[in-house]
Design an enzyme around this catalytic site. Structure first.
Site, PDB file in Angstrom:
ATOM      1  N   GLU A   1       9.388  -4.241  10.383  1.00  0.00           N
ATOM      2  CA  GLU A   1       9.745  -2.917   9.871  1.00  0.00           C
ATOM      3  C   GLU A   1      10.343  -2.054  10.982  1.00  0.00           C
ATOM      4  OE1 GLU A   1       6.980  -0.938   7.279  1.00  0.00           O
ATOM      5  OE2 GLU A   1       8.165   0.906   7.278  1.00  0.00           O
TER       6      GLU A   1
ATOM      7  N   ASP B   1       0.839  -1.208   0.000  1.00  0.00           N
ATOM      8  CA  ASP B   1       0.000   0.000   0.000  1.00  0.00           C
ATOM      9  C   ASP B   1       0.877   1.263   0.000  1.00  0.00           C
ATOM     10  OD1 ASP B   1       0.891  -0.142   2.593  1.00  0.00           O
ATOM     11  OD2 ASP B   1      -1.084   0.137   3.518  1.00  0.00           O
ATOM     12  N   SER B   2       2.204   1.081   0.040  1.00  0.00           N
ATOM     13  CA  SER B   2       3.121   2.199  -0.201  1.00  0.00           C
ATOM     14  C   SER B   2       2.831   2.840  -1.551  1.00  0.00           C
ATOM     15  CB  SER B   2       4.579   1.717  -0.161  1.00  0.00           C
ATOM     16  OG  SER B   2       4.749   0.584  -1.000  1.00  0.00           O
TER      17      SER B   2
HETATM   18  O1  KIV Z   1       3.510  -1.063   1.634  1.00  0.00           O
HETATM   19  C1  KIV Z   1       4.638  -1.551   1.505  1.00  0.00           C
HETATM   20  O2  KIV Z   1       5.311  -1.384   0.476  1.00  0.00           O
HETATM   21  C2  KIV Z   1       5.157  -2.359   2.603  1.00  0.00           C
HETATM   22  C3  KIV Z   1       6.610  -2.703   2.591  1.00  0.00           C
HETATM   23  C4  KIV Z   1       7.400  -1.509   2.802  1.00  0.00           C
HETATM   24  C5  KIV Z   1       6.931  -3.791   3.537  1.00  0.00           C
HETATM   25  O3  KIV Z   1       4.443  -2.699   3.481  1.00  0.00           O
END
Ligand code: KIV
Length: 272
Positions: A187, A49-50
């Site tokens: 994380e 969701d990044s």
């Molecule tokens: O949303 C994302 O890309 C993530 C990763 C950074 C682990 O959760």
């Protein structure tokens, strides 16, 4: 006799079985072409969701919807042959309880063809992870810094500093593993804590800003390629400067256009 060789995608059980083996190479990807490039090396492709921040320009991941995840999950699926494709459940799509989580996860899996979902949360999410895994949904868990909880935790600081906080993260990791998660993202936690958790759990730990003591590593692709520069976490190593390369290419193109020296112009008109 068929001349086709079928490439089989890595499954969640195959990822789980890598515990203690070769380190897991994991990266995010949100589009077909990028997934195709990443698939050559990655064991896991995460449609994280990044994408809300690095693709859609949102200030945090909180505004990401299930529809956005499905759209990008499907795009990444078309570019993935070998890696285990995991899609994030976005904020608000699973926290209300196991029923809501199952409905969201089932939609994501059915509509994208991904192999698993990822969700954030430790002890509080263990019953949901148990519910999902017993109903055919493989779950990658995510503890330590949880960006969807940024309004509760107050920022993106390193988690698990001090014995009380460390014990909480350890308990979270243990709970999601006991609940049936096939792997867990750690994380932004300290190295000694990541090492302790990695040694204690029977499932692979995948670190992001959590040291080399984990069973694998993940990064946001736009961060490591130098494409997203609004905010750069200190733990990200840049492997390319594609943002600068794009700027230079656009400037060169603009100069060509302004000088009316656009190559290939004759061809275009001759083909008409
Ligand atoms: O949303 C994302 O890309 C993530 C990763 C950074 C682990 O959760």
């Amino acid at each position: 006799m068929s001349t086709h060789t079928t490439v089989r995608a890595l499954t969640p059980p195959a990822i789980r079985a890598r515990k203690g083996g070769a380190p897991l190479v994991c990266l995010t990807a949100y589009t077909t072409p990028m997934a195709r490039l990443v698939d050559r090396e990655a064991d896991v492709i995460l449609v994280g969701d990044s994408l809300g921040m690095v693709v859609h320009g949102l200030p945090s991941t909180l505004g990401v919807t299930l529809e956005m995840m499905i759209l990008h999950g499907l795009a990444a699926r078309r570019g993935t042959t070998r890696a285990c494709l995991v899609v994030d459940l976005p904020f608000g799509s699973y926290e209300a309880g196991p029923d809501q989580a199952f409905r969201s996860a089932a939609r994501v899996m059915a509509e994208t063809g991904c192999a698993a979902v990822k969700l954030e949360g430790g002890e509080s999410m263990a019953p949901t992870i148990d519910f999902l895994t017993r109903r055919g949904v493989p779950v990658m868990a995510h503890v330590g810094l949880m960006p969807q909880s940024v309004n509760v935790t107050g920022g993106y600081r390193t988690q698990g500093r001090g014995s009380v906080a460390a014990a909480r993260v350890e308990a979270d990791a243990r709970a999601v593993s006991d609940a049936g998660a096939f792997s867990v993202v750690l994380e932004k936690i300290t190295e000694p804590l990541a090492r302790r958790i990695t040694e204690a759990l029977p499932i692979p730990t995948i670190g992001i800003g959590a040291s080399a003591a984990c069973d694998g590593q993940i990064l946001v692709i736009d961060d490591m390629l130098g494409l997203f520069t609004d905010f750069q976490p200190s733990f990200v190593r840049r492997y390319a400067e594609l943002g600068r390369a794009v700027e230079a290419a656009v400037a060169a193109y603009a100069a060509d256009v302004r000088a009316r020296s656009f190559p290939g112009r004759e061809h275009v008109f001759n083909d008409d």
